[in-house]
Design a protein around this motif. Structure first.
Motif, PDB file in Angstrom:
ATOM      1  N   ALA A   1       0.734  -1.385  -0.042  1.00  0.00           N
ATOM      2  CA  ALA A   1       0.175  -0.063  -0.491  1.00  0.00           C
ATOM      3  C   ALA A   1       0.550   1.494  -0.268  1.00  0.00           C
ATOM      4  CB  ALA A   1      -0.823   0.008   1.292  1.00  0.00           C
ATOM      5  N   LEU A   2       2.084   1.441   0.354  1.00  0.00           N
ATOM      6  CA  LEU A   2       2.916   2.685   0.798  1.00  0.00           C
ATOM      7  C   LEU A   2       3.482   2.342  -0.506  1.00  0.00           C
ATOM      8  CD1 LEU A   2       3.316   2.417   4.744  1.00  0.00           C
ATOM      9  CD2 LEU A   2       1.614   4.303   3.820  1.00  0.00           C
ATOM     10  N   GLU A   3       4.456   1.693  -0.411  1.00  0.00           N
ATOM     11  CA  GLU A   3       5.782   0.996  -1.056  1.00  0.00           C
ATOM     12  C   GLU A   3       5.323   2.481  -2.509  1.00  0.00           C
ATOM     13  OE1 GLU A   3       6.816  -2.117  -3.231  1.00  0.00           O
ATOM     14  OE2 GLU A   3       5.026  -3.198  -4.173  1.00  0.00           O
ATOM     15  N   GLY A   4       3.830   2.771  -3.507  1.00  0.00           N
ATOM     16  CA  GLY A   4       4.299   3.309  -4.360  1.00  0.00           C
ATOM     17  C   GLY A   4       4.077   4.701  -4.605  1.00  0.00           C
ATOM     18  N   ALA A   5       3.396   5.103  -3.130  1.00  0.00           N
ATOM     19  CA  ALA A   5       3.792   6.557  -2.799  1.00  0.00           C
ATOM     20  C   ALA A   5       4.907   7.440  -2.343  1.00  0.00           C
ATOM     21  CB  ALA A   5       2.672   6.864  -1.874  1.00  0.00           C
ATOM     22  N   VAL A   6       5.860   6.344  -1.927  1.00  0.00           N
ATOM     23  CA  VAL A   6       7.195   7.093  -1.372  1.00  0.00           C
ATOM     24  C   VAL A   6       8.300   7.036  -2.505  1.00  0.00           C
ATOM     25  CG1 VAL A   6       8.959   6.345   0.193  1.00  0.00           C
ATOM     26  CG2 VAL A   6       6.280   5.515   1.204  1.00  0.00           C
ATOM     27  N   MET A   7       8.613   8.323  -2.056  1.00  0.00           N
ATOM     28  CA  MET A   7       9.905   8.301  -3.482  1.00  0.00           C
ATOM     29  C   MET A   7      11.232   7.441  -2.360  1.00  0.00           C
ATOM     30  SD  MET A   7       9.380  12.760  -3.299  1.00  0.00           S
ATOM     31  CE  MET A   7       7.731  12.654  -4.366  1.00  0.00           C
ATOM     32  N   LEU A   8      11.263   6.799  -3.285  1.00  0.00           N
ATOM     33  CA  LEU A   8      12.434   5.156  -2.751  1.00  0.00           C
ATOM     34  C   LEU A   8      13.787   6.457  -3.225  1.00  0.00           C
ATOM     35  CD1 LEU A   8      10.322   2.330  -3.588  1.00  0.00           C
ATOM     36  CD2 LEU A   8      10.940   3.615  -1.022  1.00  0.00           C
ATOM     37  N   ASP A   9      13.960   7.062  -4.338  1.00  0.00           N
ATOM     38  CA  ASP A   9      14.854   7.797  -5.562  1.00  0.00           C
ATOM     39  C   ASP A   9      15.960   8.360  -4.567  1.00  0.00           C
ATOM     40  OD1 ASP A   9      12.934   9.218  -5.464  1.00  0.00           O
ATOM     41  OD2 ASP A   9      13.569   8.949  -7.536  1.00  0.00           O
ATOM     42  N   THR A  10      14.602   9.005  -3.219  1.00  0.00           N
ATOM     43  CA  THR A  10      15.032  10.271  -2.635  1.00  0.00           C
ATOM     44  C   THR A  10      16.259   9.723  -1.533  1.00  0.00           C
ATOM     45  OG1 THR A  10      13.329  10.225  -0.990  1.00  0.00           O
ATOM     46  CG2 THR A  10      13.173  11.636  -3.398  1.00  0.00           C
ATOM     47  N   PHE A  11      16.705   8.763  -1.798  1.00  0.00           N
ATOM     48  CA  PHE A  11      16.959   7.963   0.150  1.00  0.00           C
ATOM     49  C   PHE A  11      17.528   6.480  -0.891  1.00  0.00           C
ATOM     50  CE2 PHE A  11      12.518   6.810   1.013  1.00  0.00           C
ATOM     51  CZ  PHE A  11      12.504   5.692   1.004  1.00  0.00           C
ATOM     52  N   PRO A  12      18.741   7.208  -1.621  1.00  0.00           N
ATOM     53  CA  PRO A  12      19.307   5.845  -1.961  1.00  0.00           C
ATOM     54  C   PRO A  12      20.299   5.056  -1.132  1.00  0.00           C
ATOM     55  CG  PRO A  12      20.758   7.782  -3.047  1.00  0.00           C
ATOM     56  CD  PRO A  12      19.071   7.995  -2.430  1.00  0.00           C
ATOM     57  N   LYS A  13      20.188   3.626  -1.176  1.00  0.00           N
ATOM     58  CA  LYS A  13      20.976   2.193  -0.243  1.00  0.00           C
ATOM     59  C   LYS A  13      21.094   2.657   1.314  1.00  0.00           C
ATOM     60  CE  LYS A  13      26.116   0.829  -0.398  1.00  0.00           C
ATOM     61  NZ  LYS A  13      27.394   1.400  -1.101  1.00  0.00           N
ATOM     62  N   THR A  14      19.772   3.650   1.165  1.00  0.00           N
ATOM     63  CA  THR A  14      19.206   3.469   2.574  1.00  0.00           C
ATOM     64  C   THR A  14      17.801   2.786   3.055  1.00  0.00           C
ATOM     65  OG1 THR A  14      19.221   5.517   1.846  1.00  0.00           O
ATOM     66  CG2 THR A  14      20.622   5.671   2.997  1.00  0.00           C
ATOM     67  N   THR A  15      17.830   2.404   4.014  1.00  0.00           N
ATOM     68  CA  THR A  15      16.526   1.565   4.831  1.00  0.00           C
ATOM     69  C   THR A  15      15.394   2.720   5.240  1.00  0.00           C
ATOM     70  OG1 THR A  15      17.480  -0.429   3.824  1.00  0.00           O
ATOM     71  CG2 THR A  15      15.580  -0.240   5.391  1.00  0.00           C
ATOM     72  N   VAL A  16      14.247   2.366   5.397  1.00  0.00           N
ATOM     73  CA  VAL A  16      13.107   3.591   6.134  1.00  0.00           C
ATOM     74  C   VAL A  16      12.072   2.453   6.775  1.00  0.00           C
ATOM     75  CG1 VAL A  16      11.205   5.158   6.266  1.00  0.00           C
ATOM     76  CG2 VAL A  16      12.922   5.402   5.038  1.00  0.00           C
ATOM     77  N   ASP A  17      12.192   1.619   8.133  1.00  0.00           N
ATOM     78  CA  ASP A  17      11.552   1.096   8.696  1.00  0.00           C
ATOM     79  C   ASP A  17      10.298   1.749   9.769  1.00  0.00           C
ATOM     80  OD1 ASP A  17      13.649  -1.316   8.168  1.00  0.00           O
ATOM     81  OD2 ASP A  17      14.672  -0.378  10.017  1.00  0.00           O
ATOM     82  N   VAL A  18       9.775   1.088   9.260  1.00  0.00           N
ATOM     83  CA  VAL A  18       8.082   0.966   9.692  1.00  0.00           C
ATOM     84  C   VAL A  18       7.528   0.320  10.416  1.00  0.00           C
ATOM     85  CG1 VAL A  18       5.697   2.116   8.709  1.00  0.00           C
ATOM     86  CG2 VAL A  18       7.723   2.019   7.083  1.00  0.00           C
ATOM     87  N   PHE A  19       7.374   0.368  11.473  1.00  0.00           N
ATOM     88  CA  PHE A  19       7.615  -0.874  13.125  1.00  0.00           C
ATOM     89  C   PHE A  19       5.082  -0.751  13.346  1.00  0.00           C
ATOM     90  CE2 PHE A  19      11.370  -1.003  13.202  1.00  0.00           C
ATOM     91  CZ  PHE A  19      12.097  -2.107  12.357  1.00  0.00           C
ATOM     92  N   ALA A  20       4.425  -1.285  13.604  1.00  0.00           N
ATOM     93  CA  ALA A  20       2.987  -0.901  13.737  1.00  0.00           C
ATOM     94  C   ALA A  20       2.999  -2.066  14.214  1.00  0.00           C
ATOM     95  CB  ALA A  20       2.580  -1.166  12.220  1.00  0.00           C
ATOM     96  N   LEU A  21       2.481  -1.573  15.071  1.00  0.00           N
ATOM     97  CA  LEU A  21       1.875  -2.329  16.259  1.00  0.00           C
ATOM     98  C   LEU A  21       0.209  -1.715  16.670  1.00  0.00           C
ATOM     99  CD1 LEU A  21       2.442  -3.940  19.040  1.00  0.00           C
ATOM    100  CD2 LEU A  21       2.824  -2.168  20.536  1.00  0.00           C
ATOM    101  N   VAL A  22      -0.559  -3.312  16.774  1.00  0.00           N
ATOM    102  CA  VAL A  22      -2.042  -2.606  17.266  1.00  0.00           C
ATOM    103  C   VAL A  22      -1.956  -2.744  18.831  1.00  0.00           C
ATOM    104  CG1 VAL A  22      -4.057  -3.728  16.760  1.00  0.00           C
ATOM    105  CG2 VAL A  22      -2.374  -3.368  14.903  1.00  0.00           C
ATOM    106  N   LEU A  23      -2.377  -1.589  19.102  1.00  0.00           N
ATOM    107  CA  LEU A  23      -2.885  -2.156  20.720  1.00  0.00           C
ATOM    108  C   LEU A  23      -4.059  -2.828  21.114  1.00  0.00           C
ATOM    109  CD1 LEU A  23      -1.657   1.303  21.378  1.00  0.00           C
ATOM    110  CD2 LEU A  23       0.029  -0.338  21.550  1.00  0.00           C
ATOM    111  N   GLU A  24      -5.024  -2.483  19.910  1.00  0.00           N
ATOM    112  CA  GLU A  24      -6.377  -3.411  20.373  1.00  0.00           C
ATOM    113  C   GLU A  24      -6.483  -2.866  19.262  1.00  0.00           C
ATOM    114  OE1 GLU A  24     -10.350  -2.728  22.656  1.00  0.00           O
ATOM    115  OE2 GLU A  24      -8.593  -1.169  23.376  1.00  0.00           O
ATOM    116  N   SER A  25      -7.669  -4.462  19.034  1.00  0.00           N
ATOM    117  CA  SER A  25      -8.065  -5.306  17.762  1.00  0.00           C
ATOM    118  C   SER A  25     -10.290  -4.467  17.518  1.00  0.00           C
ATOM    119  CB  SER A  25      -7.805  -5.597  17.855  1.00  0.00           C
ATOM    120  OG  SER A  25      -7.964  -6.458  16.164  1.00  0.00           O
TER     121      SER A  25
END
Length: 262
Positions: free
Chosen positions: A127-151
């Motif tokens: 869902a996110l990869e098409g929205a993020v400009m990946l070419d603006t941070f070459p050879k680096t990584t962005v980590d996204v951690f989602a935690l569901v506290l209550e479902s």
């Protein structure tokens, strides 16, 4: 990073109401058996979403973060990076986006079931990869951690919307914010932003992740049984709700900017 004060925003009007979980399930089962129009347990109409409370900056150690509360569903997302990739990799003109979704041990009614959700992690990335400009941070990584506290239902679309807000809070370049909404088909009815009880009885489910400004769908997931007419109606409902939800995200970002400048 200080947290932006968030207020509950409605991307469709909704009222809150209580009731015991078992009684709600039984009532819903009876209404579906009758295939008649029925009131939702929390007082909403079929096309009303739950009030959306969102804020930025709850995790000060992260590059960016966001918290979302839609009814009983509560999610927190933390973003780290861009930072040098830990894995050896050939030089690339584009960066990497890693996504991880997990549940606390108390998120669901079944205690001790807190686990990483690989399926949701993959769908969040898609869902996110098409929205993020990946070419603006070459050879680096962005980590996204989602935690569901209550479902409390509609977990994945809320995770996606919250992650988009967290990425923006982290200053990650994006083509547009991504918001996500799901609907359930129950009998002859299509209901938006379903609760856990409603999802448990659905004949089919549909999730749309959408970039409202660019008018692009980044992800569409369809499960169960649907007629062509219902699918078209469901997608239009989701896209309209996504556009309204995006305005709430933009307001939270404005709040964050105002607090930072004070």
């Amino acid at each position: 990073m200080s947290a932006a004060a968030g207020t509950a925003g409605t991307y469709s009007p909704a009222a809150e109401a209580g009731g015991k979980r078992r009684e709600r399930k039984e009532e819903l089962r009876r209404h579906l058996a009758e295939d008649a129009d029925w009131p939702r347990a929390d007082g909403r109409s079929f096309h009303d979403c739950r009030p959306a409370f969102m804020q930025t900056g709850p995790t000060t150690a992260a590059s960016g973060s966001a918290y979302a509360e839609f009814g009983k569903t509560k999610v927190i997302v933390s973003v780290f990076g861009p930072r040098e990739s830990k894995k050896a990799m050939l030089y690339s003109d584009t960066g990497r986006l890693n996504c991880n979704v997990s549940y606390t041990t108390f998120a669901t009614g079944i205690r001790g079931q807190g686990l990483d959700n690989k399926e949701y992690s993959e769908m969040l990335h898609k869902a996110l990869e098409g929205a993020v400009m990946l070419d603006t941070f070459p050879k680096t990584t962005v980590d996204v951690f989602a935690l569901v506290l209550e479902s409390g239902g509609s977990d994945l679309p809320i995770i996606i919307s919250c992650a988009s807000l967290a990425l923006a809070d982290a200053g990650i370049m994006m083509y547009d914010l991504v918001t996500s909404v799901s609907v359930s088909c129950l009998g002859k009815n299509v209901i938006i932003d379903p609760t856990s009880d409603e999802e448990a009885w659905q004949d089919g489910g549909l999730l749309v992740s959408y970039m409202p400004t660019r008018k692009e769908i980044t992800q569409l997931t369809l499960t169960g049984e649907w007629s062509d007419g219902k699918i078209t109606n469901a997608v239009e409902l989701c896209m309209d709700a996504c556009s309204k939800l995006c305005e709430i995200l933009r307001e939270r970002l404005k709040d964050s900017t105002s607090l930072a400048s004070e």
